[in-house]
Design an enzyme around this catalytic site. Structure first.
Site, PDB file in Angstrom:
ATOM      1  N   GLU A   1       1.950   3.573   3.061  1.00  0.00           N
ATOM      2  CA  GLU A   1       2.404   2.990   4.327  1.00  0.00           C
ATOM      3  C   GLU A   1       3.925   3.121   4.413  1.00  0.00           C
ATOM      4  OE1 GLU A   1      -1.472   0.077   4.504  1.00  0.00           O
ATOM      5  OE2 GLU A   1       0.501  -0.852   4.511  1.00  0.00           O
TER       6      GLU A   1
ATOM      7  N   HIS B   1       0.877  -1.176   0.000  1.00  0.00           N
ATOM      8  CA  HIS B   1       0.000   0.000   0.000  1.00  0.00           C
ATOM      9  C   HIS B   1       0.914   1.226   0.000  1.00  0.00           C
ATOM     10  CE1 HIS B   1      -2.897  -2.964   2.001  1.00  0.00           C
ATOM     11  NE2 HIS B   1      -3.321  -2.752   0.769  1.00  0.00           N
TER      12      HIS B   1
ATOM     13  N   HIS C   1       3.441  -3.670   6.822  1.00  0.00           N
ATOM     14  CA  HIS C   1       2.391  -2.670   6.580  1.00  0.00           C
ATOM     15  C   HIS C   1       2.241  -1.744   7.780  1.00  0.00           C
ATOM     16  CE1 HIS C   1       0.215  -4.618   3.087  1.00  0.00           C
ATOM     17  NE2 HIS C   1       1.053  -5.576   3.447  1.00  0.00           N
TER      18      HIS C   1
ATOM     19  N   GLU D   1       1.732  -5.800  10.706  1.00  0.00           N
ATOM     20  CA  GLU D   1       1.253  -4.423  10.871  1.00  0.00           C
ATOM     21  C   GLU D   1       2.075  -3.750  11.962  1.00  0.00           C
ATOM     22  OE1 GLU D   1      -1.055  -2.900   9.143  1.00  0.00           O
ATOM     23  OE2 GLU D   1      -1.973  -4.579   8.057  1.00  0.00           O
TER      24      GLU D   1
END
Ligand SMILES: [Zn+2]
Length: 337
Positions: free
Chosen positions: A61, A58, A153, A217
């Site tokens: 990010e 993404h 991420h 994450e």
């Protein structure tokens, strides 16, 4: 070679690069295979690990992009000696330049061949990344190697567990203790065990290449230059140790919170809505019977007190995933090897 050994700056400057670029660095040989795709072969292997490290799937990010780019920069400059094979991927250069999550469609839903039914930049990109990963894991140098893929991420919203990992669906439900202990050493606070196959990048490496693969994450989305890299210190140390010494450093599993996915929410109608605040944090628990989501088609009631939602998002096309419902489980609920 790459100016200042800065592969991120190089990628943002040449986001459409298609020429292959080969060069040597102090501890091995490098190849830029395309925009944002850099493979490094060490001169001396410290272990038989082949590692795919991907960031920026993404585009906005940026924290993990800066973190990983810093480590790669140290390797290219000769400050760190590379001891394992590495494929470093900056996933979505065009979206990164635009400070967007994606250009046409969410790239992290297009793997395992799903790109074939889509159009646009991300569809081309998923195809390209799949073939780079295949070439890397199928190379003669990778024979009998341990294959790892960490896809880093940051999340759209805050989280009760700031740093967490998504474990791919494993039908036999036997999990690698050394990987979880490594995640703990990376500063990961929680692990989410998937309940079904998906089309994410990490699942692709697990399912097609038998790699130990995780979506990780690392906190909240911020712009380039606005990330507090000090919050990634443990991750940086663990990745550096893996790249230099070829070892997964280990920490106790006792501080890890473990969750199983119990349901996947799907936006089933234009009227679909989640009954949560926009700033609700991932892993916020609900009471049994709470109407978590509703549309003209159906309502979703929370089955058990303590069930929580992760990755809620209803601003997407009908048919796409609107969130995962997860349930905390004790360590004893899992089989490790
Ligand atoms: Zn992401």
């Amino acid at each position: 070679m790459i100016v200042n050994d800065d592969f991120l700056a190089h990628t943002l400057r040449y986001p459409e690069q298609s020429d292959v670029l080969d060069f040597a660095f102090p501890s091995g040989r490098a190849r830029v295979e395309g925009a944002g795709i850099l493979s490094l072969e060490p001169e001396v292997k410290r272990s038989n690990v082949s590692l795919v490290l991907s960031v920026g799937i993404h585009g906005n990010e940026t924290g993990p992009i800066e973190l990983a780019n810093g480590i790669v920069k140290s390797i290219l400059a000769g400050d760190l000696v590379l001891g394992v094979r590495l494929l470093f991927i900056i996933g979505n250069p065009r979206a990164a330049i635009q400070a967007q999550r994606f250009c046409d469609v969410n790239l992290n839903r297009l793997f395992c061949g799903s790109w074939q039914s889509q159009q646009g930049y991300e569809a081309q990109r998923a195809q390209q990344l799949e073939s780079s990963v295949k070439a890397f894991f199928d190379a003669p140098e990778a024979v009998a190697s341990q294959k790892f893929h960490y896809d880093l991420h940051t999340a759209i919203r805050g989280s009760v567990h700031e740093k967490f990992a998504v474990h791919p669906f494993v039908p036999e439900e036997i999990y690698q203790q050394c990987q979880l202990a490594f995640l703990a050493a990376c500063g990961i606070e929680a692990v989410l065990f998937s309940h079904q196959p998906t089309t994410t990048f990490s699942y692709h490496s697990f399912a097609l290449h038998n790699a130990q693969a995780f979506t990780i994450e690392l906190g909240k989305v911020r712009a380039f230059g606005e990330n507090d890299l000090s919050s990634f210190v443990r991750m940086e140390r663990a990745l550096t140790e893996l790249l230099v010494a070829g070892e997964l450093i280990q920490d106790s599993l006792s501080d890890l919170s473990l969750y199983k996915v119990v349901d996947s929410l799907t936006k089933d109608h234009e009227s679909y809505q989640l009954n949560i605040a926009d700033n609700l944090e991932n892993f916020t628990p609900f009471k049994q019977g709470f109407c978590l989501a509703e549309s003209l088609v159906q309502r979703y009631l929370v089955e058990q007190t303590g069930d929580a939602i992760v990755f809620p998002n209803s601003k997407l096309p009908v048919g796409q995933r609107a969130g995962l419902v997860v349930r905390a489980k004790p360590m004893s609920a899992f089989n490790f090897q």
